[in-house]
Design an enzyme around this catalytic site. Structure first.
Site, PDB file in Angstrom:
ATOM      1  N   TYR A   1      54.889  74.618  20.759  1.00 55.79           N
ATOM      2  CA  TYR A   1      56.262  74.694  20.530  1.00 55.79           C
ATOM      3  C   TYR A   1      55.862  76.532  20.041  1.00 55.79           C
ATOM      4  O   TYR A   1      56.009  76.292  19.084  1.00 55.79           O
ATOM      5  CB  TYR A   1      56.893  74.557  19.254  1.00 55.79           C
ATOM      6  CG  TYR A   1      56.920  72.696  19.790  1.00 55.79           C
ATOM      7  CD1 TYR A   1      56.897  71.576  20.704  1.00 55.79           C
ATOM      8  CD2 TYR A   1      58.087  71.601  18.723  1.00 55.79           C
ATOM      9  CE1 TYR A   1      57.597  70.853  21.048  1.00 55.79           C
ATOM     10  CE2 TYR A   1      58.284  70.544  18.939  1.00 55.79           C
ATOM     11  CZ  TYR A   1      57.799  70.064  19.669  1.00 55.79           C
ATOM     12  OH  TYR A   1      58.890  68.458  20.389  1.00 55.79           O
TER      13      TYR A   1
ATOM     14  N   PHE B   1      64.896  64.662  21.818  1.00 54.69           N
ATOM     15  CA  PHE B   1      66.465  65.598  22.294  1.00 54.69           C
ATOM     16  C   PHE B   1      66.946  64.274  22.227  1.00 54.69           C
ATOM     17  O   PHE B   1      68.510  64.238  22.851  1.00 54.69           O
ATOM     18  CB  PHE B   1      66.062  65.353  24.394  1.00 54.69           C
ATOM     19  CG  PHE B   1      65.064  66.243  25.130  1.00 54.69           C
ATOM     20  CD1 PHE B   1      65.522  68.168  23.842  1.00 54.69           C
ATOM     21  CD2 PHE B   1      64.505  66.040  25.521  1.00 54.69           C
ATOM     22  CE1 PHE B   1      65.073  68.608  24.409  1.00 54.69           C
ATOM     23  CE2 PHE B   1      64.028  67.797  26.301  1.00 54.69           C
ATOM     24  CZ  PHE B   1      64.330  68.833  25.601  1.00 54.69           C
ATOM     25  N   PRO B   2      68.010  64.343  20.539  1.00 56.56           N
ATOM     26  CA  PRO B   2      68.644  63.150  20.425  1.00 56.56           C
ATOM     27  C   PRO B   2      70.018  63.349  20.409  1.00 56.56           C
ATOM     28  O   PRO B   2      71.036  62.452  20.390  1.00 56.56           O
ATOM     29  CB  PRO B   2      68.522  63.578  18.893  1.00 56.56           C
ATOM     30  CG  PRO B   2      67.869  64.283  18.431  1.00 56.56           C
ATOM     31  CD  PRO B   2      66.988  64.933  19.656  1.00 56.56           C
ATOM     32  N   LEU B   3      70.342  64.998  21.149  1.00 60.80           N
ATOM     33  CA  LEU B   3      71.566  66.079  21.215  1.00 60.80           C
ATOM     34  C   LEU B   3      71.197  65.761  22.436  1.00 60.80           C
ATOM     35  O   LEU B   3      72.185  66.910  22.672  1.00 60.80           O
ATOM     36  CB  LEU B   3      71.871  66.413  20.012  1.00 60.80           C
ATOM     37  CG  LEU B   3      71.837  66.623  19.038  1.00 60.80           C
ATOM     38  CD1 LEU B   3      71.894  67.703  17.531  1.00 60.80           C
ATOM     39  CD2 LEU B   3      72.868  65.179  18.640  1.00 60.80           C
ATOM     40  N   GLY B   4      70.820  65.611  23.601  1.00 59.23           N
ATOM     41  CA  GLY B   4      71.160  65.266  24.974  1.00 59.23           C
ATOM     42  C   GLY B   4      69.952  66.361  25.613  1.00 59.23           C
ATOM     43  O   GLY B   4      68.975  66.347  25.907  1.00 59.23           O
ATOM     44  N   GLY B   5      69.767  68.031  24.267  1.00 62.28           N
ATOM     45  CA  GLY B   5      68.593  69.027  25.146  1.00 62.28           C
ATOM     46  C   GLY B   5      68.866  69.293  26.240  1.00 62.28           C
ATOM     47  O   GLY B   5      69.572  69.537  26.748  1.00 62.28           O
TER      48      GLY B   5
ATOM     49  N   PHE C   1      68.264  67.584  29.275  1.00 62.26           N
ATOM     50  CA  PHE C   1      68.231  66.101  30.350  1.00 62.26           C
ATOM     51  C   PHE C   1      69.782  65.870  29.813  1.00 62.26           C
ATOM     52  O   PHE C   1      70.734  66.914  29.236  1.00 62.26           O
ATOM     53  CB  PHE C   1      68.492  64.755  28.935  1.00 62.26           C
ATOM     54  CG  PHE C   1      66.096  64.937  29.384  1.00 62.26           C
ATOM     55  CD1 PHE C   1      66.074  64.088  30.076  1.00 62.26           C
ATOM     56  CD2 PHE C   1      65.339  65.258  28.031  1.00 62.26           C
ATOM     57  CE1 PHE C   1      64.225  63.748  30.055  1.00 62.26           C
ATOM     58  CE2 PHE C   1      63.568  65.427  27.608  1.00 62.26           C
ATOM     59  CZ  PHE C   1      64.020  64.453  29.872  1.00 62.26           C
TER      60      PHE C   1
END
Length: 304
Positions: free
Chosen positions: A80, A231-235, A237
């Protein structure tokens, strides 16, 4: 050893009265108690994988505020980074010496070049160096949780992980790692890892908009393994925000991201949410989501 969830009482949804404990707790590996709402460090170096860079002072302020808000689980990785900003270095600068209750999780496996690309995966002989680099940059003698991240930049896949996971298991036996996890895996790879050493956590893509790993989540919950969606908020994807999630948000006086996080926390007691941000304001909103309790009607609408 199985994990266990401890529910919390409903907290006031005002940002003045909320902290991460409102989401409830989990015993990682059956022994290490952490709040179910943590923080993901991927967006600290850059506002996206390809930038622009986050102001260093802003990144440090977010980390310090996260601790003030009761966050005791930070998810990071050596890969990161953006330009000269490295998540591990920022975490060390902001928080070292670390609070006694802080769990820092990291991932090894991907090899990221200075150009930012992820061209290949580390082989068994390279994993020790990756773990040791995480230890040095974070200023730790032992890493709380290390995931072996396998497969490509998108969905789960790939072949056997046994040779690579065995290296991490050996380092766990040496006392350099406390808990082991796997990331971006399928059911068979999780089972393969478990034949080598206990698995405390799985980190796969999962969100209200992408529920394809529901069977793996069920397996983790049954076995006391934490399931930590990236990516719990989509990120990068599938976009999470849609009309359904907006309707639920309106009913609760919340924003769509808070509903997406609440959906994760409500959908299984095994889920640990690690939303990331480089904004103190967004961090505060994310933490407040831990107190949002969705109704059966909300859950049915979002899961349909």
């Amino acid at each position: 050893m199985p994990g266990r969830w401890f529910p919390s009482t409903l907290a006031d949804m005002t940002t003045q009265n909320i902290d991460a404990s409102a989401a409830g707790h989990w015993l990682l590996g059956g022994e290490q108690k952490i709040n179910r709402l943590g923080f993901g460090a991927m967006r600290l170096p850059g506002r996206s994988w390809n930038g622009p860079a986050v102001d260093r002072a802003d990144a440090l302020a977010v980390l310090q505020r996260a601790i003030e808000l009761g966050v005791d689980h930070i998810d990071t990785a050596d890969f990161y980074f953006f330009e000269d900003n490295h998540a591990n270095e920022l975490i060390h600068s902001a928080l070292h010496p670390y609070p006694d209750n802080l769990l820092i999780a990291t991932k090894v496996g991907p090899k990221r070049g200075s150009d930012g690309e992820l061209p290949s995966e580390a082989g068994p002989g390279e994993l020790r160096e990756q773990v040791e680099r995480n230890l040095r940059m974070l200023g730790l003698d032992r890493l709380d949780l290390v995931y072996l991240r396998v497969g490509g930049a998108t969905g789960p896949g790939g072949g056997s992980l046994a040779d690579r996971f065995a290296v991490l298991a050996e380092m766990r036996d040496e006392g350099l790692i406390r808990h082991l996890g796997v990331s971006n895996v399928v059911q068979e790879q999780l089972a393969e890892a478990q034949r080598i050493s206990p698995v405390a956590a799985v980190q796969n893509h999962y969100s209200v908009a992408s529920q394809t790993d529901a069977a793996l989540l069920k397996t983790c919950a049954e076995q006391g393994i934490a399931f930590v969606p990236f990516f719990p908020l989509g990120g990068g994807f599938k976009e999470v925000q849609n009309e359904r999630i907006n309707r639920v948000a309106d009913r609760h006086g919340a924003n769509w991201a808070q509903v997406a996080l609440a959906w994760l926390l409500n959908s299984s007691p095994a889920i640990l949410a690690i939303p990331g941000t480089a904004s103190v304001a967004h961090l505060t909103e994310n933490v407040a989501a831990g107190s949002l309790r969705l109704t059966a009607t909300d859950l049915a609408e979002l899961t349909a």
